[in-house]
Design a protein around this motif. Sequence first.
Motif, PDB file in Angstrom:
ATOM      1  N   PHE A  12      74.308  43.636  50.298  1.00  0.00           N
ATOM      2  CA  PHE A  12      74.253  42.833  51.721  1.00  0.00           C
ATOM      3  C   PHE A  12      72.992  42.526  52.053  1.00  0.00           C
ATOM      4  CE2 PHE A  12      78.337  45.113  51.120  1.00  0.00           C
ATOM      5  CZ  PHE A  12      79.063  44.513  51.756  1.00  0.00           C
ATOM      6  N   VAL A  13      72.581  41.296  52.574  1.00  0.00           N
ATOM      7  CA  VAL A  13      71.343  40.980  53.335  1.00  0.00           C
ATOM      8  C   VAL A  13      71.766  40.530  54.813  1.00  0.00           C
ATOM      9  CG1 VAL A  13      69.504  39.674  52.959  1.00  0.00           C
ATOM     10  CG2 VAL A  13      70.595  40.362  50.969  1.00  0.00           C
ATOM     11  N   SER A  14      70.999  41.429  55.533  1.00  0.00           N
ATOM     12  CA  SER A  14      71.191  40.920  57.058  1.00  0.00           C
ATOM     13  C   SER A  14      70.192  40.476  57.695  1.00  0.00           C
ATOM     14  CB  SER A  14      72.024  42.273  57.544  1.00  0.00           C
ATOM     15  OG  SER A  14      73.020  42.868  56.932  1.00  0.00           O
ATOM     16  N   SER A  15      70.352  39.730  58.871  1.00  0.00           N
ATOM     17  CA  SER A  15      69.529  39.379  59.760  1.00  0.00           C
ATOM     18  C   SER A  15      69.214  40.259  60.770  1.00  0.00           C
ATOM     19  CB  SER A  15      69.506  38.125  60.372  1.00  0.00           C
ATOM     20  OG  SER A  15      70.859  37.748  60.975  1.00  0.00           O
ATOM     21  N   LYS A  16      68.264  40.260  61.539  1.00  0.00           N
ATOM     22  CA  LYS A  16      68.004  41.530  62.360  1.00  0.00           C
ATOM     23  C   LYS A  16      68.887  41.797  63.459  1.00  0.00           C
ATOM     24  CE  LYS A  16      64.747  38.743  65.325  1.00  0.00           C
ATOM     25  NZ  LYS A  16      63.233  38.657  65.853  1.00  0.00           N
ATOM     26  N   ASP A  17      69.596  40.847  64.029  1.00  0.00           N
ATOM     27  CA  ASP A  17      70.635  41.223  65.082  1.00  0.00           C
ATOM     28  C   ASP A  17      72.031  41.419  64.600  1.00  0.00           C
ATOM     29  OD1 ASP A  17      68.641  40.917  66.840  1.00  0.00           O
ATOM     30  OD2 ASP A  17      68.841  38.912  67.001  1.00  0.00           O
ATOM     31  N   ARG A  18      72.248  41.386  63.215  1.00  0.00           N
ATOM     32  CA  ARG A  18      73.813  41.453  62.579  1.00  0.00           C
ATOM     33  C   ARG A  18      73.958  42.949  62.314  1.00  0.00           C
ATOM     34  NH1 ARG A  18      76.648  36.703  62.075  1.00  0.00           N
ATOM     35  NH2 ARG A  18      75.566  35.102  63.219  1.00  0.00           N
ATOM     36  N   GLU A  19      75.201  43.226  62.271  1.00  0.00           N
ATOM     37  CA  GLU A  19      75.787  44.687  61.987  1.00  0.00           C
ATOM     38  C   GLU A  19      75.323  44.917  60.547  1.00  0.00           C
ATOM     39  OE1 GLU A  19      78.883  46.526  63.512  1.00  0.00           O
ATOM     40  OE2 GLU A  19      78.488  45.770  65.570  1.00  0.00           O
ATOM     41  N   PRO A  20      74.790  46.137  60.344  1.00  0.00           N
ATOM     42  CA  PRO A  20      74.457  46.599  58.722  1.00  0.00           C
ATOM     43  C   PRO A  20      75.729  46.700  58.196  1.00  0.00           C
ATOM     44  CG  PRO A  20      74.245  48.437  60.453  1.00  0.00           C
ATOM     45  CD  PRO A  20      74.248  47.172  61.155  1.00  0.00           C
ATOM     46  N   PRO A  21      75.792  46.686  56.851  1.00  0.00           N
ATOM     47  CA  PRO A  21      77.114  46.873  56.265  1.00  0.00           C
ATOM     48  C   PRO A  21      77.526  48.178  56.182  1.00  0.00           C
ATOM     49  CG  PRO A  21      75.129  47.077  54.748  1.00  0.00           C
ATOM     50  CD  PRO A  21      74.522  46.553  55.954  1.00  0.00           C
TER      51      PRO A  21
END
Length: 256
Positions: A211-220
């Motif tokens: 999972f690759v997330s941007s800074k304001d998204r919920e982590p996996p």
Amino acid sequence: MELTHWRVLADRGADLVLCLDFPGGRASAGFADLAAGVTADACFLHLVEPGSGPLGACADRWVAELPATGRPVRAVLGYCAGAALVPAVADAVAGPPPAPVLFDPVPTSAGSLAHEFTSALATSADHLTAEELAGARALADGLVEEHPDDLPRVAAALVDRYDALMGEVARRLSLNEFFRRQLTGGFTAYVEFLLLAGQGGFAARRTPPLFVSSKDREPPAAGAAGVVLDVDHPDLLRAAEAHDLVTGLLRGERAW
């Protein structure tokens, strides 16, 4: 390379990297930006004709033409709602399992369908009455409340209302039937794509996804492999940090 379901974004190597996202335009960065920025030797392909039907059958159809290229599938990447297609596609690939990578994955829900409906109408708000817009919002809210688990029913009702409202827009702007169908067609295709993605999920049978997330998204979820990048969601696929990450993964410099 003659392919039916895929278009080439960049061809710089033998390994195939499959990219799954809605094939229409979007304001945020897309996989063309990622393919241009990754410096590893690979051929990036983007899904262009999702079609409809059970997701498993669609995934089999999409990958069936790839063995004829003589190239191995190294990775399968997905973005936003399209990330839910990645496990099915990765599992459908014959041979060594490709690595699944999910960029800001978002599940399709009745609420997300309603949000896309109201967002699409906002672009035509100048040509709709306040009553029409209020009625559309009330319809969307009611569908989410009454049928939260019946995505096909919600989608069908939203497409019908959107088509009716675009008919009014076309009449007010004196547009012919061709342009009326153009107004409705893009939204209908997007809803069909979201319904297909709604059949998927984020767990692959053969290889756990990254999972690759941007800074304001919920982590996996806890226990899932994930990376959070200090970039905004709309810029995720054009960010140098994402390009460096995928480059390292494809070169084997970083573990999946």
